[in-house]
Design an enzyme around this catalytic site. Structure first.
Site, mmCIF file in Angstrom:
data_model
loop_
_atom_site.group_PDB
_atom_site.id
_atom_site.type_symbol
_atom_site.label_atom_id
_atom_site.label_comp_id
_atom_site.label_asym_id
_atom_site.label_seq_id
_atom_site.Cartn_x
_atom_site.Cartn_y
_atom_site.Cartn_z
ATOM 1 C CG HIS A 61 18.839 6.601 2.305
ATOM 2 N ND1 HIS A 61 19.376 6.818 1.051
ATOM 3 C CD2 HIS A 61 17.628 6.033 2.107
ATOM 4 C CE1 HIS A 61 18.499 6.405 0.137
ATOM 5 N NE2 HIS A 61 17.436 5.944 0.750
ATOM 6 C CB CYS A 110 23.240 -5.702 24.190
ATOM 7 S SG CYS A 110 23.471 -5.401 22.428
ATOM 8 C CG ASN A 161 20.842 15.874 -11.675
ATOM 9 O OD1 ASN A 161 21.936 15.850 -12.213
ATOM 10 N ND2 ASN A 161 20.407 14.914 -10.878
HETATM 11 P P1 OAD Z 1 23.712 9.376 -6.986
HETATM 12 O O1 OAD Z 1 25.186 9.338 -6.897
HETATM 13 O O2 OAD Z 1 23.012 8.183 -7.496
HETATM 14 O O3 OAD Z 1 23.287 10.605 -7.910
HETATM 15 C C1 OAD Z 1 23.839 11.884 -7.727
HETATM 16 C C2 OAD Z 1 23.148 12.838 -8.674
HETATM 17 O O4 OAD Z 1 23.658 14.143 -8.427
HETATM 18 C C3 OAD Z 1 23.380 12.543 -10.156
HETATM 19 O O5 OAD Z 1 22.135 12.540 -10.834
HETATM 20 C C4 OAD Z 1 24.256 13.713 -10.618
HETATM 21 O O6 OAD Z 1 23.998 14.096 -11.959
HETATM 22 C C5 OAD Z 1 23.814 14.803 -9.654
HETATM 23 N N1 OAD Z 1 24.787 15.891 -9.467
HETATM 24 C C6 OAD Z 1 26.126 15.880 -9.623
HETATM 25 N N2 OAD Z 1 26.661 17.068 -9.329
HETATM 26 C C7 OAD Z 1 25.633 17.883 -8.969
HETATM 27 C C8 OAD Z 1 25.538 19.233 -8.552
HETATM 28 N N3 OAD Z 1 26.621 20.011 -8.419
HETATM 29 N N4 OAD Z 1 24.307 19.731 -8.278
HETATM 30 C C9 OAD Z 1 23.215 18.953 -8.387
HETATM 31 N N5 OAD Z 1 23.239 17.670 -8.779
HETATM 32 C C10 OAD Z 1 24.437 17.130 -9.058
HETATM 33 O O7 OAD Z 1 23.163 9.814 -5.543
HETATM 34 P P2 OAD Z 1 21.701 9.643 -4.929
HETATM 35 O O8 OAD Z 1 20.652 9.774 -5.966
HETATM 36 O O9 OAD Z 1 21.638 10.521 -3.756
HETATM 37 O O10 OAD Z 1 22.330 5.394 -0.218
HETATM 38 O O11 OAD Z 1 21.764 8.134 -4.464
HETATM 39 C C11 OAD Z 1 20.723 7.600 -3.683
HETATM 40 C C12 OAD Z 1 21.265 6.651 -2.650
HETATM 41 O O12 OAD Z 1 22.079 5.655 -3.264
HETATM 42 C C13 OAD Z 1 22.166 7.289 -1.633
HETATM 43 O O13 OAD Z 1 21.438 7.852 -0.575
HETATM 44 C C14 OAD Z 1 23.033 6.168 -1.176
HETATM 45 C C15 OAD Z 1 23.268 5.443 -2.471
HETATM 46 O O14 OAD Z 1 23.541 4.106 -2.399
HETATM 47 C C16 OAD Z 1 23.041 4.859 0.824
HETATM 48 O O15 OAD Z 1 24.234 4.643 0.786
HETATM 49 C C17 OAD Z 1 22.245 4.545 2.037
#
Ligand code: OAD
Length: 260
Positions: A134, A165, A228
């Site tokens: 991303h 530009c 997770n």
């Molecule tokens: P999310 O916020 O959707 O999910 C975060 C995950 O981390 C959840 O499943 C939580 O349960 C888990 N979590 C929380 N604390 C944790 C810990 N201490 N250790 C391990 N896991 C933990 O985030 P992403 O899946 O990364 O894109 O979201 C994907 C994309 O959506 C991001 O890259 C972002 C967003 O919109 C952009 O903004 C470009």
């Protein structure tokens, strides 16, 4: 990139027999990959996106802040939101989870971290073989043509500076409705198809196409291990699910890996 439905809630514990199995798989593998998401950086103090109350998307509207239409509608608003997130990075450090992955990379012959995170903390921790799906909040490009910004962009600007530009600069991240960088995505798919073990760490598994990578890996008979505190759609296909924070579980995996 597309949004899917919400994850369910539940909890389970680490089973020592399962840890032995995981270490056996890692010891027997020479190609290991990791898919990481916002959860891995949570213990560094960076908010995730979809967690109730604390997640960024619980407080801010992604349509206004993370789409090209949102930027066109109000460039200073979007600029200031990313500037705030960049300022947050100034005071945070990689945590034990990032560090454990950087150390594992040194112990396994082909180790690739595929991340959805834009915070750059894997790099700060020392990970070298990294695919940023991303983009990066630390880089900028021009809105119209994608020219990369070469000069340093100071913090605290209240509106986007201009590219040579004339177009406004924007953060070099993937917004909703945009495609992932093609070359990086191709490498990520190849990695998922060819690795023997994949660790899926701290992602809700709700954002495509990143969320398809564990499924691609599974189809190629890769062992999938999820870390997770909350189960996700990926838990259903994972061979082993470790429930808990990655800042605790990844160092434990590293410790056991080094012992055996
Ligand atoms: P999310 O916020 O959707 O999910 C975060 C995950 O981390 C959840 O499943 C939580 O349960 C888990 N979590 C929380 N604390 C944790 C810990 N201490 N250790 C391990 N896991 C933990 O985030 P992403 O899946 O990364 O894109 O979201 C994907 C994309 O959506 C991001 O890259 C972002 C967003 O919109 C952009 O903004 C470009």
């Amino acid at each position: 990139m597309k949004l899917n439905k919400d994850a369910q809630e539940a909890v389970s514990a680490i089973n020592p027999d399962e840890m032995d199995v995981v270490i056996g798989w890692l010891k027997g593998a020479h190609k290991v990959s990791v898919l990481s998401g916002a959860g891995i950086s949570k213990e560094s103090g960076i908010p995730t996106f979809r967690e109730a109350q604390t997640g960024l998307w619980a407080q801010y509207d992604p349509e206004k802040l993370a789409t090209a239409a949102g930027f066109l509608n109000d460039p200073p608003l979007v600029w200031r939101w990313y500037d705030w997130r960049r300022q947050m990075l100034d005071s945070v450090k990689p945590n034990a989870g990032h560090q454990a992955l950087a150390e594992l990379e040194q112990l396994i012959s082909e180790f690739v971290v595929i991340t959805q995170n834009v915070d750059g903390l894997h790099t700060v921790a020392g990970t070298q073989n990294l695919l940023e799906l991303h983009g990066s909040i630390r880089r900028f490009k021009c809105f119209r043509h994608g020219h990369p910004a070469t000069e340093e962009i100071p913090l605290g600007l209240t509106e986007p500076p201009r590219c040579y530009c004339g177009s406004p600069l924007r953060p070099d991240v993937v917004w909703f409705g945009e495609s992932l960088p093609e070359d990086i995505w191709k490498q990520a798919v190849l990695t998922a198809e060819n690795c023997q073990v994949m660790l899926v760490v701290g992602t809700s598994g709700l954002v495509q196409p990143a969320a398809s990578l564990p499924i691609t890996a599974k189809r190629a008979r890769t062992r999938v291990i999820e870390i997770n505190p909350t189960p996700t759609p990926i838990s259903d296909i994972a061979d082993i699910y470790f429930s808990g924070p990655s800042g605790e579980i990844l160092p434990k995996i590293l410790e056991e890996f080094k012992k055996k």
